[in-house]
Design a protein around this motif. Structure first.
Motif, PDB file in Angstrom:
ATOM      1  N   ARG A 154       0.938  -1.124   0.056  1.00  0.00           N
ATOM      2  CA  ARG A 154       0.064   0.035   0.030  1.00  0.00           C
ATOM      3  C   ARG A 154       0.876   1.211  -0.064  1.00  0.00           C
ATOM      4  N   PRO A 155       0.368   2.356  -0.548  1.00  0.00           N
ATOM      5  CA  PRO A 155       1.219   3.612  -0.749  1.00  0.00           C
ATOM      6  C   PRO A 155       1.559   4.243   0.565  1.00  0.00           C
ATOM      7  N   GLY A 156       0.858   3.724   1.728  1.00  0.00           N
ATOM      8  CA  GLY A 156       1.445   4.506   3.096  1.00  0.00           C
ATOM      9  C   GLY A 156       2.872   4.032   3.657  1.00  0.00           C
ATOM     10  N   PHE A 157       3.269   2.776   3.014  1.00  0.00           N
ATOM     11  CA  PHE A 157       4.508   2.364   3.430  1.00  0.00           C
ATOM     12  C   PHE A 157       5.721   3.162   2.971  1.00  0.00           C
ATOM     13  N   ALA A 158       5.573   3.332   1.573  1.00  0.00           N
ATOM     14  CA  ALA A 158       6.670   4.395   1.180  1.00  0.00           C
ATOM     15  C   ALA A 158       6.514   5.667   1.767  1.00  0.00           C
ATOM     16  N   GLY A 159       5.342   6.094   1.970  1.00  0.00           N
ATOM     17  CA  GLY A 159       5.290   7.567   2.628  1.00  0.00           C
ATOM     18  C   GLY A 159       5.988   7.544   3.877  1.00  0.00           C
ATOM     19  N   LEU A 160       5.780   6.517   4.673  1.00  0.00           N
ATOM     20  CA  LEU A 160       6.059   6.388   6.090  1.00  0.00           C
ATOM     21  C   LEU A 160       7.686   6.185   5.987  1.00  0.00           C
ATOM     22  N   TYR A 161       8.189   5.451   5.127  1.00  0.00           N
ATOM     23  CA  TYR A 161       9.428   5.106   4.982  1.00  0.00           C
ATOM     24  C   TYR A 161      10.406   6.468   4.723  1.00  0.00           C
ATOM     25  N   ARG A 162       9.961   7.161   3.857  1.00  0.00           N
ATOM     26  CA  ARG A 162      10.428   8.725   3.352  1.00  0.00           C
ATOM     27  C   ARG A 162      10.367   9.363   4.520  1.00  0.00           C
ATOM     28  N   ALA A 163       9.308   9.528   5.203  1.00  0.00           N
ATOM     29  CA  ALA A 163       9.109  10.563   6.415  1.00  0.00           C
ATOM     30  C   ALA A 163       9.960  10.286   7.194  1.00  0.00           C
ATOM     31  N   LEU A 164      10.307   8.925   7.870  1.00  0.00           N
ATOM     32  CA  LEU A 164      10.843   8.663   8.973  1.00  0.00           C
ATOM     33  C   LEU A 164      12.268   8.550   8.716  1.00  0.00           C
ATOM     34  N   GLY A 165      12.978   8.157   7.488  1.00  0.00           N
ATOM     35  CA  GLY A 165      14.257   8.108   7.279  1.00  0.00           C
ATOM     36  C   GLY A 165      15.183   6.848   7.885  1.00  0.00           C
ATOM     37  N   LEU A 166      14.230   6.085   8.456  1.00  0.00           N
ATOM     38  CA  LEU A 166      14.589   4.851   9.084  1.00  0.00           C
ATOM     39  C   LEU A 166      15.002   3.822   8.220  1.00  0.00           C
ATOM     40  N   PRO A 167      16.003   2.692   8.521  1.00  0.00           N
ATOM     41  CA  PRO A 167      16.317   1.598   7.807  1.00  0.00           C
ATOM     42  C   PRO A 167      15.022   0.732   8.234  1.00  0.00           C
ATOM     43  N   VAL A 168      14.785  -0.423   7.272  1.00  0.00           N
ATOM     44  CA  VAL A 168      13.429  -1.202   7.248  1.00  0.00           C
ATOM     45  C   VAL A 168      14.338  -2.615   7.594  1.00  0.00           C
ATOM     46  N   VAL A 169      13.462  -3.284   8.644  1.00  0.00           N
ATOM     47  CA  VAL A 169      13.839  -4.632   8.918  1.00  0.00           C
ATOM     48  C   VAL A 169      12.573  -5.509   8.247  1.00  0.00           C
ATOM     49  N   PRO A 170      12.754  -6.261   7.365  1.00  0.00           N
ATOM     50  CA  PRO A 170      11.428  -7.119   6.840  1.00  0.00           C
ATOM     51  C   PRO A 170      11.242  -8.205   7.356  1.00  0.00           C
ATOM     52  N   VAL A 171      10.000  -8.605   7.782  1.00  0.00           N
ATOM     53  CA  VAL A 171       9.880  -9.978   8.412  1.00  0.00           C
ATOM     54  C   VAL A 171       8.845 -10.772   7.627  1.00  0.00           C
ATOM     55  N   ALA A 172       9.423 -11.915   6.975  1.00  0.00           N
ATOM     56  CA  ALA A 172       8.108 -12.993   6.474  1.00  0.00           C
ATOM     57  C   ALA A 172       7.964 -13.806   7.378  1.00  0.00           C
ATOM     58  N   HIS A 173       6.654 -14.662   7.091  1.00  0.00           N
ATOM     59  CA  HIS A 173       6.421 -15.718   7.808  1.00  0.00           C
ATOM     60  C   HIS A 173       5.406 -16.436   6.974  1.00  0.00           C
ATOM     61  N   ASP A 174       4.719 -17.680   7.777  1.00  0.00           N
ATOM     62  CA  ASP A 174       3.970 -18.633   6.921  1.00  0.00           C
ATOM     63  C   ASP A 174       2.821 -19.078   8.131  1.00  0.00           C
ATOM     64  N   VAL A 175       2.495 -18.139   8.949  1.00  0.00           N
ATOM     65  CA  VAL A 175       1.510 -18.305  10.007  1.00  0.00           C
ATOM     66  C   VAL A 175       0.145 -18.800   9.104  1.00  0.00           C
ATOM     67  N   GLY A 176      -0.176 -18.170   8.072  1.00  0.00           N
ATOM     68  CA  GLY A 176      -1.341 -18.485   7.542  1.00  0.00           C
ATOM     69  C   GLY A 176      -1.830 -19.811   7.069  1.00  0.00           C
ATOM     70  N   ARG A 177      -0.748 -20.680   7.001  1.00  0.00           N
ATOM     71  CA  ARG A 177      -0.778 -22.215   6.596  1.00  0.00           C
ATOM     72  C   ARG A 177      -1.790 -22.607   7.637  1.00  0.00           C
ATOM     73  N   LEU A 178      -1.571 -22.225   9.042  1.00  0.00           N
ATOM     74  CA  LEU A 178      -2.090 -22.839   9.966  1.00  0.00           C
ATOM     75  C   LEU A 178      -3.321 -22.063  10.713  1.00  0.00           C
ATOM     76  N   TRP A 179      -3.145 -20.622  10.723  1.00  0.00           N
ATOM     77  CA  TRP A 179      -4.115 -19.612  11.263  1.00  0.00           C
ATOM     78  C   TRP A 179      -4.587 -18.774  10.144  1.00  0.00           C
ATOM     79  N   HIS A 180      -5.855 -18.995   9.971  1.00  0.00           N
ATOM     80  CA  HIS A 180      -6.615 -18.146   8.959  1.00  0.00           C
ATOM     81  C   HIS A 180      -7.757 -17.389   9.537  1.00  0.00           C
ATOM     82  N   ARG A 181      -8.816 -17.023   8.733  1.00  0.00           N
ATOM     83  CA  ARG A 181      -9.919 -16.227   9.198  1.00  0.00           C
ATOM     84  C   ARG A 181     -10.868 -17.024   9.825  1.00  0.00           C
TER      85      ARG A 181
END
Length: 228
Positions: free
Chosen positions: A162-189
């Protein structure tokens, strides 16, 4: 059948327990921020304990989230990681949908703790509010956690950010730590959560100051590292 019973027991313990934690926050709130944060983090640990010991979900991490002022971008597939993010870092501020911040009692606690509620239908005004609140959080030494896809997505899907991520990244000027996971295999709606093992993978730190296309492509790839 066992997964159904585990899920039922989880609900019977988690939601009444959550009410007790909410009431405790209200009681300790006049004392100051530290007691509020301690109770909220204890609630997250309570949830984590139930996930492991009641639902039977084992959690395996590949890498660790570093300490410090970071923008932590997390894949979003379920309630599980949404609550668990509160102990991903030292007293993080979490960007979440505004609907959760107006729930009676619980919503007040989220605002008292310091989450950033975003009205996804409000457009540019919501982005400005999010950035202002995030800057205030960072100035107080707190990392910011965001779900850059904007909402929960089914396991196996990788929608654009979503566009909000890029705007926040630019506004804060912080490095990003990305986190992936596969929780949805077991836990869904659905109501029933399956027991088993889920994996979290911490990607390489992404430096500040990159162009929008570059940072978005790198974050998108990193948070989907465990997406089939």
């Amino acid at each position: 059948m066992m997964d159904l019973l585990r899920s039922l027991l989880f609900v019977l313990l988690f939601y009444p327990g959550t009410l007790l934690y909410v009431l405790t926050v209200i009681i300790v709130s006049p004392i100051g921020d530290a007691p509020v944060q301690a109770v909220v983090h204890a609630w997250s640990q309570f949830h984590h304990w139930l996930v492991r010991n009641v639902l039977g979900i084992r959690i395996v991490w590949d890498g660790a989230i570093p300490d410090g002022p970071f923008l932590i971008a997390v894949k979003h597939q379920s309630m599980m990681e949404a609550v668990d993010t509160l102990h991903f870092a030292q007293c993080p501020v979490v960007v979440m949908k505004r609907e959760l911040t107006v729930i009676p009692l619980f919503g007040w606690v989220t605002r008292r703790y310091g989450v950033i509620g975003v009205d996804r239908e409000a457009g540019a005004s919501a982005l400005r509010t999010m950035m202002a609140e995030a800057r205030a959080a960072v100035s107080g030494g707190r990392p910011v956690i965001i779900f850059p896809e904007g909402t929960r997505v089914p396991y196996g899907t990788s929608p654009p950010l979503r566009p909000g991520f890029a705007g926040l990244y630019r506004a804060l000027g912080l490095p990003v730590v990305p986190v992936a996971h596969d929780v949805g295999r077991l836990w869904h709606r659905g109501f029933v959560k399956r027991s088993g093992t889920v994996h979290f993978k911490v990607g390489d730190v992404i430096p500040p100051g990159l162009k929008r296309d570059d940072v978005e492509s790198r974050v998108h790839a990193a948070i989907n590292a465990l997406t089939p």
